[in-house]
Scaffold this motif. Sequence first.
Motif: not given
Length: 133
Positions: A15-21, A30-31, A70-74
């Motif tokens: 699991f990862k959080a999608v941060f702006p960077n 980013f693909g 951004a701001g989601t969990i994958v």
Amino acid sequence: MNLQERIAQSETRIFKAVFPNTTNHYDTLFGGTAMQLMDEVAFIAATRFCRKRVVTVSSDRIDFTQPIPAGTIVELVARVVSVGNTSLKVQVEIFVEEMYSDVRTQAVSGSFAFVAIDEHKQPVRVLPEEVQV
């Protein structure tokens, strides 16, 4: 342990959080970052499956079906789907979840092929002789 048990035990989830960077100018992942994460989780699943050194030899058909904001969990899920003599294929799916709701959708899928190698970087058998196929 037989082949099916080994496959089941090697399934890997990250699991990862999608941060702006990690996002592009559209504020989506980013693909290339998605592909890097997919290769990483596939590598871990392949290693857990055979417990040998493995290297990525190819990726096949990465399908980006939904943007990952951004701001989601994958959640990345990797499963071994085929096993050869010295190689194996791992299927990876990325699911995106909204942070503050139960909405979850599949966003990306693809497969990665690995070869098991020895300390001299020569191909070796993926499975020990005693594993029942």
